[in-house]
Design a protein around this motif. Structure first.
Motif, PDB file in Angstrom:
ATOM      1  N   UNK A 153       2.638  -1.476   9.511  1.00 23.08           N
ATOM      2  CA  UNK A 153       1.312  -1.745   8.936  1.00 23.08           C
ATOM      3  C   UNK A 153       1.318  -1.449   7.436  1.00 23.08           C
ATOM      4  N   UNK A 154       1.897  -0.303   7.053  1.00 23.26           N
ATOM      5  CA  UNK A 154       1.877   0.109   5.650  1.00 23.26           C
ATOM      6  C   UNK A 154       2.739  -0.785   4.762  1.00 23.26           C
ATOM      7  N   UNK A 155       3.803  -1.379   5.347  1.00 19.55           N
ATOM      8  CA  UNK A 155       4.703  -2.207   4.544  1.00 19.55           C
ATOM      9  C   UNK A 155       4.315  -3.682   4.536  1.00 19.55           C
ATOM     10  N   UNK A 156       3.304  -4.028   5.309  1.00 19.42           N
ATOM     11  CA  UNK A 156       2.866  -5.427   5.349  1.00 19.42           C
ATOM     12  C   UNK A 156       2.331  -5.842   3.975  1.00 19.42           C
TER      13      UNK A 156
ATOM     14  N   UNK B  30       0.820  -1.207   0.000  1.00 17.93           N
ATOM     15  CA  UNK B  30       0.000   0.000   0.000  1.00 17.93           C
ATOM     16  C   UNK B  30       0.856   1.260   0.000  1.00 17.93           C
ATOM     17  N   UNK B  31       0.606   2.156  -0.960  1.00 16.22           N
ATOM     18  CA  UNK B  31       1.378   3.388  -1.076  1.00 16.22           C
ATOM     19  C   UNK B  31       0.682   4.557  -0.385  1.00 16.22           C
TER      20      UNK B  31
ATOM     21  N   UNK C  24      -5.766  -4.364  -0.080  1.00 21.32           N
ATOM     22  CA  UNK C  24      -6.522  -3.278   0.569  1.00 21.32           C
ATOM     23  C   UNK C  24      -7.680  -3.783   1.423  1.00 21.32           C
ATOM     24  N   UNK C  25      -8.378  -4.813   0.960  1.00 15.98           N
ATOM     25  CA  UNK C  25      -9.519  -5.315   1.731  1.00 15.98           C
ATOM     26  C   UNK C  25      -9.060  -5.909   3.057  1.00 15.98           C
ATOM     27  N   UNK C  26      -7.918  -6.610   3.046  1.00 17.85           N
ATOM     28  CA  UNK C  26      -7.395  -7.182   4.283  1.00 17.85           C
ATOM     29  C   UNK C  26      -6.908  -6.069   5.211  1.00 17.85           C
ATOM     30  N   UNK C  27      -6.295  -5.026   4.628  1.00 15.71           N
ATOM     31  CA  UNK C  27      -5.858  -3.887   5.441  1.00 15.71           C
ATOM     32  C   UNK C  27      -7.055  -3.241   6.140  1.00 15.71           C
ATOM     33  N   UNK C  28      -8.138  -3.044   5.369  1.00 13.98           N
ATOM     34  CA  UNK C  28      -9.335  -2.438   5.934  1.00 13.98           C
ATOM     35  C   UNK C  28      -9.902  -3.323   7.053  1.00 13.98           C
TER      36      UNK C  28
ATOM     37  N   UNK D 162      -9.567   2.760   1.066  1.00 12.88           N
ATOM     38  CA  UNK D 162      -8.872   1.781   0.230  1.00 12.88           C
ATOM     39  C   UNK D 162      -7.417   2.196   0.078  1.00 12.88           C
ATOM     40  N   UNK D 163      -6.545   1.221  -0.098  1.00  9.04           N
ATOM     41  CA  UNK D 163      -5.137   1.483  -0.349  1.00  9.04           C
ATOM     42  C   UNK D 163      -4.865   1.412  -1.841  1.00  9.04           C
TER      43      UNK D 163
END
Length: 531
Positions: A231-234, A136-137, A238-242, A147-148
């Motif tokens: 978190x951002x570099x994992x 995710x950027x 996007x759906x899993x991040x959310x 969303x990422x």
């Protein structure tokens, strides 16, 4: 030989999974024949062939992720000896492929996000950072979701042209990335390689082998805030991040079990279970809900395990999120549809000539559209900071449809601008598309409010769950003949049960009662909805 590329059509998503490949190289196909099946969080869909011919090259396999515009196959429209020419073509393509991957810079482009413009709420990388493919950027937030925007490839961020607070649209360039040289190019040019180890190599040398997860120290176990950089570099979609943000799980502390170490939703669930069991995982305060203990039902008698469809699982997760985040209240009422039902039946012969079947649902949609115009607070959504309302000037209605694979909610657009026959035609088309599994994500986005009708099955009242970010949902049960007092005597009237669930943060009880009363008036005298 006339070669043609087959691309993924507009699917309204950043990336979706390939769950089935229906053809193989060398196979002859016809126009509109299904080539592969994709599955997003909301539905599965087939990608049809744009032309007839012979498959000369397949560029995807089960488990891959694709986006709108990605090339998935090449076909020979003339059906000639594509296989004989394939080795020569591959040989001609290889040098170009090598040079294309040799450290060139590429624009970072906003994918199709299905919105006019959305806010940039978070920048997850900076110039000079090394990123992995699909990392995710930046994080965007619309009125529907956050969303990422993932990296299209691995490489170094050499330019960023957006900041928090900016608005971006599909196709906007937000920066540049310089891709790493390919393995072949590195092997052919050892003299150009630095004697210093790369960042990823030095990281691998410094870290021990990941045989066992590290046991968190007491200070780590007490930490309640998520490590945003980790978190951002994992490596997660996007759906899993959310999903992780909603549960307060720290992606940086989760080991992925997916392909190439990708963190999948099950990894997040397992992580939360470990935290609830006292495993020391990092979870934000207030997110922990005690899990239901597992039960071995086989000890009580014979059992059989049946897998839920993906739509069943995703719908369950979405409903759980809505139920936990929205303070629900349900208002019940009855609408007299005696005269309306007689009118509907009178339209039967005329409707058959037009090739449509007019159901009560079309009249419900028309009445609800009129009610939303008179009570616009129902046609709104809470802003992301929960401090204001986003009032919608359009009226699109979601219609819950029961399919063999589970419940889906296609959206009928501009209901206020359409007549009963046109709405009936839209309902027939959407229902068929839903049952055939042909709905795209864009077919299920943008609803002002949802109608869930159980009239064809039975029941009296129920408590439907609001489909966020909508603020209300109308449930309809089976109509029955009931004695109604007209001032002089009881007379039989056809009464339709209404169940209106609403978000109590936006709608209060008085406004909800006004809505059900207004709907009752509109349905008892349909002329009012035409004024």
């Amino acid at each position: 030989m006339m070669s043609k590329q087959i691309c993924v059509p507009d699917i309204g998503e950043d990336a979706v999974d390939v769950i089935e490949v229906l053809v193989s190289e060398g196979e002859s196909i016809s126009v509109d024949q299904s080539l592969l099946t994709l599955e997003s969080e909301k539905a599965s869909m087939d990608v049809p062939a744009e032309a007839a011919g012979t498959i000369t090259k397949l560029l995807v396999k089960v488990g891959d992720q694709v986006r709108t515009g990605d090339v998935i196959a090449e076909i020979d429209e003339a059906g000639s000896n594509a296989k004989e020419n394939k080795p020569a073509q591959d040989a001609a393509d290889k040098p170009a492929a090598k040079s294309a991957s040799g450290g060139q810079s590429h624009d970072l482009v906003i994918p199709d996000i299905g919105e006019d413009a959305v806010d940039v709420i978070e920048i997850n990388v900076s110039v000079g950072d090394q990123v992995e493919a699909e990392q995710g950027l930046i994080t965007l937030e619309s009125e529907k979701a956050s969303m990422d925007v993932p990296a299209p490839q691995a490489g170094e961020i050499i330019e960023l042209s957006v900041k928090v607070g900016d608005k971006v649209s599909s196709g906007d360039v937000i920066g540049k990335i310089k891709g790493a040289a390919s393995a072949d190019a590195q092997a052919q040019a050892p003299a150009k390689q630095s004697t210093k180890p790369t960042q990823s190599e030095s990281t691998q040398q410094a870290q021990p082998a990941p045989s066992k997860p590290e046991t968190p120290q007491p200070a780590q176990a007490k930490a309640q805030k998520v490590d945003e950089q980790a978190f951002s570099k994992a490596h997660a979609s996007p759906s899993v991040r959310r999903f992780a943000r909603e549960l307060g799980a720290d992606l940086g502390a989760i080991k992925g079990s997916g392909r190439k170490g990708r963190i999948v939703e099950q990894d997040v669930k397992d992580f939360i279970k470990q935290a609830l069991a006292g495993g020391g995982a990092k979870v934000a305060q207030g997110s922990g809900i005690p899990a239901i203990p597992a039960v071995d039902f086989a000890k009580f008698g014979e059992v059989e395990e049946q897998k839920l469809s993906r739509i069943n699982v995703l719908t369950g997760e979405a409903m759980t999120r809505c139920w936990l985040n929205i303070p629900h209240v349900t208002q019940h009422d009855l609408a007299d549809i005696t005269d309306l039902e007689a009118f509907r039946k009178a339209l039967k012969s005329e409707a058959e000539k037009k090739g449509v079947r007019v159901t009560m649902l079309a009249f419900l949609m028309k009445a609800l559209a009129k009610a939303l115009q008179e009570l616009p607070r129902f046609n709104a959504s809470l802003s992301p900071d929960k401090q204001s309302l986003i009032m919608k000037k359009y009226i699109h209605l979601g219609i819950a449809v029961d399919t063999p694979n589970g419940l889906v909610v296609p959206v009928v657009r501009d209901v206020d601008k359409k007549g009963i026959y046109e709405l009936s035609e839209d309902l027939m088309a959407m229902s068929k598309k839903a049952r055939d599994g042909k709905l795209s994500p864009s077919d299920m986005q943008g609803a002002s409010m949802t109608i869930s009708s159980l009239g064809g099955i039975g029941g009296t009242y129920f408590t439907p769950i609001v489909n966020a970010p909508e603020v209300a949902i109308l449930g309809v049960s089976r109509s029955t003949m009931q004695p109604v007092w007209n001032g002089k005597e009881f007379e039989p009237r056809l009464m339709l049960p209404l169940s209106l669930s609403y978000d109590h943060r936006v709608i209060d009880g008085a406004l909800a009662a006004r809505m059900t009363v207004l709907l009752g008036q509109l349905l008892s005298d349909m002329k009012r909805s035409l004024l």
